[in-house]
Enzyme design. Structure first.
Site, PDB file in Angstrom:
ATOM      1  N   ALA A 279       0.825  -1.210   0.000  1.00 52.73           N
ATOM      2  CA  ALA A 279       0.000   0.000   0.000  1.00 52.73           C
ATOM      3  C   ALA A 279       0.858   1.259   0.000  1.00 52.73           C
ATOM      4  O   ALA A 279       0.490   2.282  -0.597  1.00 52.73           O
ATOM      5  CB  ALA A 279      -0.925  -0.012   1.223  1.00 52.73           C
ATOM      6  N   ASP A 325      28.054  26.441 -32.839  1.00 50.80           N
ATOM      7  CA  ASP A 325      28.840  27.268 -33.741  1.00 50.80           C
ATOM      8  C   ASP A 325      27.940  27.723 -34.878  1.00 50.80           C
ATOM      9  O   ASP A 325      27.280  26.911 -35.517  1.00 50.80           O
ATOM     10  CB  ASP A 325      30.014  26.444 -34.287  1.00 50.80           C
ATOM     11  CG  ASP A 325      30.886  27.256 -35.217  1.00 50.80           C
ATOM     12  OD1 ASP A 325      30.670  28.479 -35.297  1.00 50.80           O
ATOM     13  OD2 ASP A 325      31.764  26.673 -35.867  1.00 50.80           O
TER      14      ASP A 325
END
Length: 418
Positions: A279, A325
């Site tokens: 649980a 770049d």
């Protein structure tokens, strides 16, 4: 590694036992048995069973498996089935996504496998690049992908883009003569390397290295040795799982002890502690994470991006800044003719006319002294030269003319002016 850039043509042919006619088929078979195929080796792929079992490599899942085992031993079939179904569904989902990604990558590799123009027994033929062997004579021309390392024997203004190896975006002009012994890779102008692109000219090359014996093969070998690193989400989930597991096991142990202290039967006490653990543990946590990542991969597939591993989606989601770049990356790396200056006037390409003598002479110079080609809208060769071909195609052709309704084409002009 032998320094082939310092050898003469005769020395190279002696080293590789080849002639101007190329290798014979018998030589090719013998060399292939020694050197293998011209492919890059990948790290060992995990099998289907290994991938499936790896989905259970989580502390919370291990605890749930133990809980399912205790439930089964105690005769609680319903709890065992529910836990097992959730865990198996999660493992199956992860395994299926992994296999789909692997198949997609294999399909892309087969589609992108380049071919090579090779001379064997005096005959020029085109073969799959994986069949190349050291000693083969390869013909390179503009637009070709270099598929093996090689030494240039005959050079005709060859230019190659080697940015993948050297990081230099400009084209490298190649030579064919011998070079000094001690040179860095970027200065070996009489060598070509696998993975680079021929942008201009042509050359005949003697293959000196294939597969993992190429420069790019060395990089691939280092990449294969790199271990996968966990993503931030995986690290967080692991930490959460450990803390939750310790807490749940501690509480379950305390509850088990209290039950035994109250004289509860051992089996009932175990079932109570297991029920508490099941649980408390979020069984669907890993399943939900897997499902969300799978949905992310499907969205990326629609954008023509294939994700090999589900965790890569989360890594991309963590990216906030991308540094790149600018040159040739964020731009199209393409040249176009914007204006033409003829007879003291400026024209747009579409304003030129083949009926005007000066215009016609300009076009003849632009097309006939041009080695580039345009195929399916894609330029092959020097960017400046195929920009001139695109200019030529924009010139309106007269209806009923020899060029037809489709407009001017460089191949038709070249054939007419031979």
């Amino acid at each position: 590694m032998k320094k082939y850039w310092k050898y003469s043509k005769e020395q190279l042919r002696d080293v590789f036992s080849t002639t101007e006619q190329g290798l014979s088929e018998k030589q090719v078979q013998k060399i292939r048995e020694t050197c293998g195929e011209n492919i890059l080796e990948e790290g060992k792929r995990p099998g289907l069973l290994q991938v499936f079992l790896s989905q259970f490599a989580d502390l919370l899942i291990v605890i749930l498996l133990i809980a399912a085992l205790i439930s089964m031993c105690s005769g609680n079939v319903e709890s065992t089935i529910v836990i097992a179904v959730v865990l198996v569904m999660n493992a199956v989902l992860g395994t299926v996504q992994h296999q789909k990604a692997e198949k997609s990558l294999d399909s892309l590799k087969n589609l992108s496998a380049p071919c090579a123009k090779v001379i064997r027994e005096g005959k020029k033929k085109e073969i799959p690049s994986r069949e190349l062997v050291p000693g083969d004579l390869v013909e390179l021309e503009a637009g070709d992908m270099v598929v093996a390392d090689g030494r240039i024997l005959d050079n005709y203004s060859l230019q190659v883009n080697e940015s993948g190896l050297t990081g230099e975006s400009t084209n490298v002009e190649k030579t064919q003569g011998s070079l000094p012994e001690d040179l860095p890779l970027a200065d070996r102008r009489n060598m070509v390397y696998s993975g680079s692109l021929v942008t201009y000219g042509r050359a005949q090359v003697l293959v000196t290295g294939t597969g993992m014996h190429t420069e790019i093969g060395k990089i691939a070998g280092m990449m294969n040795d790199i271990r996968d690193r966990k993503t931030p989400l995986q690290v967080s989930l692991d930490q959460f799982s450990r803390k939750l597991a310790v807490l749940v096991m501690g509480i379950s142990a305390v509850v088990l002890g209290l039950c035994l202290y109250r004289k509860m039967p051992l089996l009932d006490a175990l079932m109570f502690a297991v029920a508490l653990a099941v649980a408390a543990i979020p069984e669907a946590l890993s399943s939900i994470v897997t499902i969300v990542q799978a949905m992310g991969t499907q969205k990326m597939v629609k954008e023509n991006a294939i994700v090999r591993k589900l965790k890569a989606v989360e890594s991309l989601g963590c990216v906030s800044v991308i540094c790149s770049d600018k040159t040739g990356t964020l731009t199209q790396n393409k040249m176009t003719v914007q204006k033409v200056y003829v007879d003291d006037r400026e024209y747009l390409p579409g304003q030129l006319s083949m009926e005007e003598q000066l215009h016609r002479y300009l076009v003849y110079d632009a097309v006939l002294s041009n080695d580039a080609t345009l195929e399916n809208g894609k330029g092959i060769g020097d960017p400046t030269e195929y920009a001139l071909l695109e200019m030529f195609r924009k010139i309106p052709a007269p209806k009923g003319g020899m060029m037809g309704e489709g407009g001017y084409r460089e191949e038709m002009l070249r054939s007419c002016m031979k």
